[in-house]
Design an enzyme around this catalytic site. Structure first.
Site, PDB file in Angstrom:
ATOM      1  N   ARG A 114      27.270   6.055 -31.561  1.00  0.00           N
ATOM      2  CA  ARG A 114      27.935   5.229 -30.041  1.00  0.00           C
ATOM      3  C   ARG A 114      29.370   5.237 -30.671  1.00  0.00           C
ATOM      4  O   ARG A 114      30.663   5.249 -29.955  1.00  0.00           O
ATOM      5  CB  ARG A 114      27.270   4.636 -29.596  1.00  0.00           C
ATOM      6  CG  ARG A 114      26.138   4.088 -28.685  1.00  0.00           C
ATOM      7  CD  ARG A 114      25.655   3.509 -28.426  1.00  0.00           C
ATOM      8  NE  ARG A 114      24.456   3.743 -27.257  1.00  0.00           N
ATOM      9  CZ  ARG A 114      23.131   2.952 -27.207  1.00  0.00           C
ATOM     10  NH1 ARG A 114      23.086   1.737 -28.027  1.00  0.00           N
ATOM     11  NH2 ARG A 114      22.903   3.523 -26.372  1.00  0.00           N
ATOM     12  N   LYS A 131       5.935   8.355 -16.789  1.00  0.00           N
ATOM     13  CA  LYS A 131       5.625   8.192 -15.372  1.00  0.00           C
ATOM     14  C   LYS A 131       6.716   7.975 -14.203  1.00  0.00           C
ATOM     15  O   LYS A 131       7.480   7.797 -14.092  1.00  0.00           O
ATOM     16  CB  LYS A 131       5.301   6.352 -15.480  1.00  0.00           C
ATOM     17  CG  LYS A 131       3.865   5.561 -15.983  1.00  0.00           C
ATOM     18  CD  LYS A 131       4.091   4.348 -16.487  1.00  0.00           C
ATOM     19  CE  LYS A 131       3.038   3.320 -16.970  1.00  0.00           C
ATOM     20  NZ  LYS A 131       3.047   2.161 -17.153  1.00  0.00           N
ATOM     21  N   GLY A 154      16.345   8.537 -22.758  1.00  0.00           N
ATOM     22  CA  GLY A 154      16.261   8.037 -24.430  1.00  0.00           C
ATOM     23  C   GLY A 154      15.077   9.293 -25.506  1.00  0.00           C
ATOM     24  O   GLY A 154      16.203   9.939 -26.119  1.00  0.00           O
ATOM     25  N   GLY A 173      19.777   4.139 -19.403  1.00  0.00           N
ATOM     26  CA  GLY A 173      20.339   3.092 -17.844  1.00  0.00           C
ATOM     27  C   GLY A 173      20.980   4.121 -16.815  1.00  0.00           C
ATOM     28  O   GLY A 173      20.753   4.779 -15.710  1.00  0.00           O
TER      29      GLY A 173
HETATM   30  P1  ADP Z   1      13.147   9.116 -21.191  1.00  0.00           P
HETATM   31  O1  ADP Z   1      13.530   8.088 -22.089  1.00  0.00           O
HETATM   32  O2  ADP Z   1      14.124  10.279 -21.733  1.00  0.00           O
HETATM   33  O3  ADP Z   1      13.448   9.143 -19.877  1.00  0.00           O
HETATM   34  P2  ADP Z   1      10.706   9.034 -20.489  1.00  0.00           P
HETATM   35  O4  ADP Z   1      10.625   7.357 -21.291  1.00  0.00           O
HETATM   36  O5  ADP Z   1      10.421   8.615 -18.813  1.00  0.00           O
HETATM   37  O6  ADP Z   1      10.994  10.134 -20.945  1.00  0.00           O
HETATM   38  O7  ADP Z   1       9.487   9.478 -20.919  1.00  0.00           O
HETATM   39  C1  ADP Z   1       9.412   9.712 -22.275  1.00  0.00           C
HETATM   40  C2  ADP Z   1       7.417   9.365 -22.944  1.00  0.00           C
HETATM   41  O8  ADP Z   1       6.757  10.067 -21.881  1.00  0.00           O
HETATM   42  C3  ADP Z   1       7.892  10.190 -23.880  1.00  0.00           C
HETATM   43  O9  ADP Z   1       7.199   8.901 -25.051  1.00  0.00           O
HETATM   44  C4  ADP Z   1       6.176  10.705 -23.754  1.00  0.00           C
HETATM   45  O10 ADP Z   1       5.400  10.919 -25.417  1.00  0.00           O
HETATM   46  C5  ADP Z   1       5.701  10.554 -23.135  1.00  0.00           C
HETATM   47  N1  ADP Z   1       4.660  11.732 -22.480  1.00  0.00           N
HETATM   48  C6  ADP Z   1       4.977  13.154 -22.102  1.00  0.00           C
HETATM   49  N2  ADP Z   1       4.158  13.733 -21.545  1.00  0.00           N
HETATM   50  C7  ADP Z   1       3.412  12.549 -21.291  1.00  0.00           C
HETATM   51  C8  ADP Z   1       1.682  12.796 -21.364  1.00  0.00           C
HETATM   52  N3  ADP Z   1       1.180  14.404 -20.647  1.00  0.00           N
HETATM   53  N4  ADP Z   1       1.329  11.820 -21.886  1.00  0.00           N
HETATM   54  C9  ADP Z   1       1.289  10.776 -21.732  1.00  0.00           C
HETATM   55  N5  ADP Z   1       1.973  10.581 -21.971  1.00  0.00           N
HETATM   56  C10 ADP Z   1       3.385  11.979 -22.331  1.00  0.00           C
END
Ligand code: ADP
Ligand code: MG
Length: 403
Positions: free
Chosen positions: A39, A200, A358, A381
């Protein structure tokens, strides 16, 4: 291109002028020093450009969540040493953000010097976007520069309010971010593919709903793909899935159909009975063959290859969310493979690739493609809210200041 002023619109000689610069110094710390100074590196060009032109620079930043009160453990003075190291310049720490102490400091600072103001969130008016506080801060400066896209989704006094009282400019990092985002979703070259993965559906519903009307291909992976598969009647075993959101998932698929957006779900998957590195129960199968006691932890190699072919037909990709549980081997394979395809296409000049989030940033670093994407956003965010199609107050204030 959206309409905002940049450092190019400032005079070449800023000797004696005071620049109030909003930066993101919310660094991850361990044992008193930063574990990641990305950053600071991001805002370095802006700060050095201003000091080279003779401006006195005052840094405005928040640090943690003190909730409108002074906190001895959340002073920006804790990051002073790290910022000095990256900039190669000493800073003067000023334990206020407005008022006589700041004026006094400005009397001591010489042209080209930088003062570090304390945590903006020590003052309740910051998060309340109190115009009195914004105006009080503005009084110390001749102009305002916002170089903190990552804080632009908040309408705070130091990100939004202050721009009402001073000429406002986008810093170089903000400018690069807004330019990249515009290329990715504002005015992209089509066809556009969006890759949406992660854990999710519930955290990314607004993203999905916005994207179906914007892109030609919606690639769904990660845990959220399981919810979509369940919506299509697939038995996903004990996979992470939100069964209460299957109707919502079906609705999104329908909306995509209407909008002419192709939704890509995996047809093969990598499954295991336990969530561990290289588990004995690891296997790859068709989505219709997942057993009751198995969970889907990555999309399969055939699906990954099909998605690579989709990217080859596209001119733009915007990516948020890993396709699998990439932190654990071998569930990073599809993410790594697709990231490398996107990187190679970008290097060949056929694809503009923009990513953020992230875990996405970590996954792309793991795939070793950080340098090869067109742009990777470090804003969590703010990047997601932008993917939801929201107007970010800090960005809007820069436009308004110009209108
Ligand atoms: P970002 O931070 O890039 O927005 P998210 O926080 O939404 O991404 O999601 C990342 C998480 O999703 C990771 O910790 C990863 O392990 C988890 N993940 C991805 N695919 C699966 C899966 N099939 N089952 C469980 N967890 C998953
Ligand atoms: Mg995350």
């Amino acid at each position: 291109m959206p309409d905002f002023k940049t450092l190019d619109d400032l005079p070449d000689d800023l000797t004696g002028k005071v620049a109030l610069v909003r930066v993101d110094l919310n660094l991850p710390m361990q044992d008193g020093s930063a574990t990641d100074v990305t950053r600071v590196e991001a805002v370095k060009p802006t700060l050095l450009e201003l000091t080279d032109k003779g401006a006195k620079v005052l840094l405005l930043a928040h640090y943690g969540r003190p909730g409108g009160m002074r906190s001895s453990v959340l002073s920006t003075s804790f990051v002073q040493g790290d910022v000095e190291r990256v900039l190669g310049k000493e800073l003067m720490f000023i334990p206020e953000i407005a008022g006589p102490l700041v004026d006094q400091a400005l009397g001591i600072l010489r042209p080209g010097d930088i003062g570090l103001l304390d945590n903006t969130r020590f003052w309740p008016g910051e998060e309340e976007n109190d115009p009195n506080l914004a105006q009080a801060m503005a009084r110390s400066g001749d102009f305002y520069v916002n170089d903190a896209f990552s804080a632009a989704h908040r309408a705070h006094a130091s990100t939004e309010g202050i721009a009402q009282f001073l000429p406002a400019y986008a810093g170089r990092a903000m400018e690069a971010e807004l330019t990249a985002l515009d290329q990715a979703l504002g005015n992209p070259e089509t066809p556009v593919a969006a890759v949406v993965g992660g854990a999710k559906v519930s955290t990314k519903l607004a993203v999905l709903e916005h994207l179906v009307g914007k892109v030609q291909h919606l690639i769904i992976g990660g845990g959220m793909a399981n919810t979509f598969l369940a919506a299509r009647g697939v038995n996903v075993g004990k996979s992470l899935a939100e069964h209460d959101l299957t109707d919502t998932a079906s609705k999104i698929i329908d909306e995509a159909d209407h909008a002419g957006c192709t939704v890509h779900l995996p047809y093969d998957v990598v499954v295991a009975k336990e969530f561990a590195a290289n588990p004995e129960s690891l296997r790859t199968c068709n989505v219709h063959e997942v057993a009751e006691d198995e969970m889907i932890l990555d999309i399969g190699p055939q699906a990954a290859e099909a998605l690579a072919d989709v990217l080859k037909t596209c001119r733009t990709v915007v990516w948020n969310g890993p396709l699998g549980a990439f932190e654990t081997e071998p569930f990073d394979r599809a993410t790594v493979a697709l990231a490398r395809t996107a990187a190679a296409l970008t290097q060949e000049g056929s694809l503009t690739s923009v990513a953020g989030g992230g875990d996405t940033v970590a996954a792309l670093a793991q795939a070793d493609v950080t340098e090869d994407f067109t742009y990777i956003s470090a804003a969590g965010g703010a990047f997601l809210e932008w993917m939801e199609g929201k107007d970010l107050p800090g960005v809007k204030a820069l436009h308004a200041a110009n209108g």
